[in-house]
Design a protein around this motif. Structure first.
Motif, PDB file in Angstrom:
ATOM      1  N   ALA A 150      49.532  -6.577  41.623  1.00 19.16           N
ATOM      2  CA  ALA A 150      49.250  -5.162  41.860  1.00 19.16           C
ATOM      3  C   ALA A 150      48.077  -4.699  40.994  1.00 19.16           C
ATOM      4  CB  ALA A 150      50.494  -4.326  41.564  1.00 19.16           C
ATOM      5  N   ARG A 151      48.077  -5.107  39.737  1.00 17.33           N
ATOM      6  CA  ARG A 151      46.964  -4.752  38.832  1.00 17.33           C
ATOM      7  C   ARG A 151      45.649  -5.344  39.346  1.00 17.33           C
ATOM      8  NH1 ARG A 151      45.332  -3.273  33.784  1.00 17.33           N
ATOM      9  NH2 ARG A 151      47.358  -2.373  33.361  1.00 17.33           N
ATOM     10  N   HIS A 152      45.682  -6.592  39.752  1.00 17.56           N
ATOM     11  CA  HIS A 152      44.471  -7.245  40.251  1.00 17.56           C
ATOM     12  C   HIS A 152      43.957  -6.547  41.512  1.00 17.56           C
ATOM     13  CE1 HIS A 152      42.108 -10.249  42.475  1.00 17.56           C
ATOM     14  NE2 HIS A 152      41.761 -10.713  41.281  1.00 17.56           N
ATOM     15  N   ALA A 153      44.891  -6.189  42.407  1.00 17.76           N
ATOM     16  CA  ALA A 153      44.497  -5.536  43.652  1.00 17.76           C
ATOM     17  C   ALA A 153      43.824  -4.190  43.380  1.00 17.76           C
ATOM     18  CB  ALA A 153      45.700  -5.346  44.558  1.00 17.76           C
ATOM     19  N   ALA A 154      44.329  -3.445  42.398  1.00 19.08           N
ATOM     20  CA  ALA A 154      43.732  -2.151  42.071  1.00 19.08           C
ATOM     21  C   ALA A 154      42.287  -2.308  41.609  1.00 19.08           C
ATOM     22  CB  ALA A 154      44.557  -1.453  40.995  1.00 19.08           C
ATOM     23  N   HIS A 208      40.279  -5.133  42.367  1.00 15.08           N
ATOM     24  CA  HIS A 208      39.413  -5.990  43.180  1.00 15.08           C
ATOM     25  C   HIS A 208      39.597  -5.858  44.697  1.00 15.08           C
ATOM     26  CE1 HIS A 208      38.176  -8.054  39.523  1.00 15.08           C
ATOM     27  NE2 HIS A 208      39.443  -8.168  39.175  1.00 15.08           N
ATOM     28  N   ALA A 209      40.566  -5.087  45.163  1.00 21.15           N
ATOM     29  CA  ALA A 209      40.791  -4.994  46.609  1.00 21.15           C
ATOM     30  C   ALA A 209      39.576  -4.405  47.316  1.00 21.15           C
ATOM     31  CB  ALA A 209      42.029  -4.143  46.897  1.00 21.15           C
ATOM     32  N   THR A 210      39.222  -5.007  48.443  1.00 19.89           N
ATOM     33  CA  THR A 210      38.118  -4.503  49.258  1.00 19.89           C
ATOM     34  C   THR A 210      38.637  -3.408  50.196  1.00 19.89           C
ATOM     35  OG1 THR A 210      38.508  -6.109  51.026  1.00 19.89           O
ATOM     36  CG2 THR A 210      37.060  -6.793  49.206  1.00 19.89           C
ATOM     37  N   PHE A 265      51.189   1.565  46.938  1.00 17.11           N
ATOM     38  CA  PHE A 265      49.984   1.636  47.765  1.00 17.11           C
ATOM     39  C   PHE A 265      49.010   2.686  47.248  1.00 17.11           C
ATOM     40  CE2 PHE A 265      47.685   3.941  51.053  1.00 17.11           C
ATOM     41  CZ  PHE A 265      46.855   2.937  51.517  1.00 17.11           C
ATOM     42  N   GLU A 266      49.516   3.864  46.940  1.00 14.97           N
ATOM     43  CA  GLU A 266      48.638   4.950  46.487  1.00 14.97           C
ATOM     44  C   GLU A 266      47.914   4.576  45.196  1.00 14.97           C
ATOM     45  OE1 GLU A 266      51.043   8.794  48.393  1.00 14.97           O
ATOM     46  OE2 GLU A 266      51.296   8.282  46.270  1.00 14.97           O
ATOM     47  N   ALA A 267      48.625   3.903  44.300  1.00 17.51           N
ATOM     48  CA  ALA A 267      48.006   3.513  43.034  1.00 17.51           C
ATOM     49  C   ALA A 267      46.934   2.456  43.248  1.00 17.51           C
ATOM     50  CB  ALA A 267      49.081   2.996  42.079  1.00 17.51           C
ATOM     51  N   VAL A 268      47.223   1.479  44.098  1.00 15.27           N
ATOM     52  CA  VAL A 268      46.232   0.427  44.383  1.00 15.27           C
ATOM     53  C   VAL A 268      45.026   1.029  45.097  1.00 15.27           C
ATOM     54  CG1 VAL A 268      45.795  -1.660  45.730  1.00 15.27           C
ATOM     55  CG2 VAL A 268      47.918  -1.452  44.432  1.00 15.27           C
ATOM     56  N   ALA A 269      45.271   1.878  46.090  1.00 13.94           N
ATOM     57  CA  ALA A 269      44.183   2.492  46.850  1.00 13.94           C
ATOM     58  C   ALA A 269      43.301   3.378  45.957  1.00 13.94           C
ATOM     59  CB  ALA A 269      44.739   3.318  48.004  1.00 13.94           C
ATOM     60  N   ALA A 270      43.908   3.943  44.911  1.00 10.01           N
ATOM     61  CA  ALA A 270      43.157   4.789  43.981  1.00 10.01           C
ATOM     62  C   ALA A 270      42.393   3.962  42.956  1.00 10.01           C
ATOM     63  CB  ALA A 270      44.102   5.748  43.269  1.00 10.01           C
TER      64      ALA A 270
END
Length: 236
Positions: free
Chosen positions: A115-119, A121-123, A202-207
């Motif tokens: 989850a931390r990585h996705a926040a 590096h997520a495209t 989801f909201e945290a990662v998207a932010a």
């Protein structure tokens, strides 16, 4: 000096060891065929049983593929192959006292990191896939069997973000090994709670907030662990 027992390797182990080295050194290319059994017998000076046992040993290692009537083909072990090889051992570990808790802890550590990585590096495409998985998860509320599958799919999206096949293999393995935990904790009403937790993740990662993403994932999985413990202890 204290007596020491020295184990002598069997012929097939020596053959397997030499073939493994030859494959690793590139003498036999990936997807290429090994020599025939007869040629290998002449090369190593051993009988057919030793050659066949050596090839079966290499197959267990994921280094060759064996099909009836064909020469063995060189293969590359995949992360999924390695994880599958551990499945039997993992199930014994889960069955041990505190085994489920140990694997639960491993899952929390692993998925909080994802989850931390996705926040970070997520495209945009990753976020779109994550949003779609969340919506599919929402639509499955009320159907516990379907929700179970969409729950796994939602978490799986995070394992895809690093673009590392080892992570997706580990995720799939943990999902399979902790199947009993997931089925134990899922009950009417619990699917809505899980979905609400997914929304926060989801909201945290998207932010793009790594601290909030990790905290949301930890809170979600910590709740799952507590509920599992309560349900199991309530049965006793």
């Amino acid at each position: 000096m204290r007596a020491v027992s020295i184990r002598h390797r069997k012929l097939y182990e020596d053959v397997a060891h030499h073939l493994e080295e030859m494959i690793r050194d590139g003498e036999f290319a990936e997807s290429g065929r090994l020599p025939s059994e007869r040629e290998l017998m002449r090369h190593f000076g051993v009988g057919r049983p030793s050659i066949r046992e050596a090839l079966f040993h290499l197959r267990k290692m994921g280094l060759v593929d064996i099909r009836s009537g064909e020469r063995a083909r060189v293969t590359r072990p995949t992360p999924q192959f390695v994880i599958n090889a551990l499945s039997s051992t993992a199930r014994h570990m889960i069955a041990a006292p505190r085994g489920v808790h140990d694997f639960q802890d491993a899952r929390v550590f692993f998925e909080a990191g994802l989850a931390r990585h996705a926040a970070l590096h997520a495209t945009e495409e990753d976020i779109a896939n994550f949003r779609e998985a969340l919506e599919v998860n929402r639509k499955s509320i009320g159907d516990l069997k379907l929700f179970e599958r969409t729950d796994v799919a939602f978490h799986y999206v995070l394992a895809l973000v690093p673009r590392n096949p080892i992570f997706t293999a580990i995720h799939a393995a943990l999902a399979e090994w902790l199947l009993e935990q997931r089925q134990t904790t899922l009950a009417p009403g619990e699917d809505q709670k899980a979905y609400d937790a997914h929304v926060l993740i989801f909201e945290a990662v998207a932010a793009g907030d790594p601290d909030r993403s990790e905290a949301a994932m930890r809170a979600h999985l910590d709740y799952v662990v507590r509920r599992y413990t309560d349900v199991v202890e309530g049965r006793r």
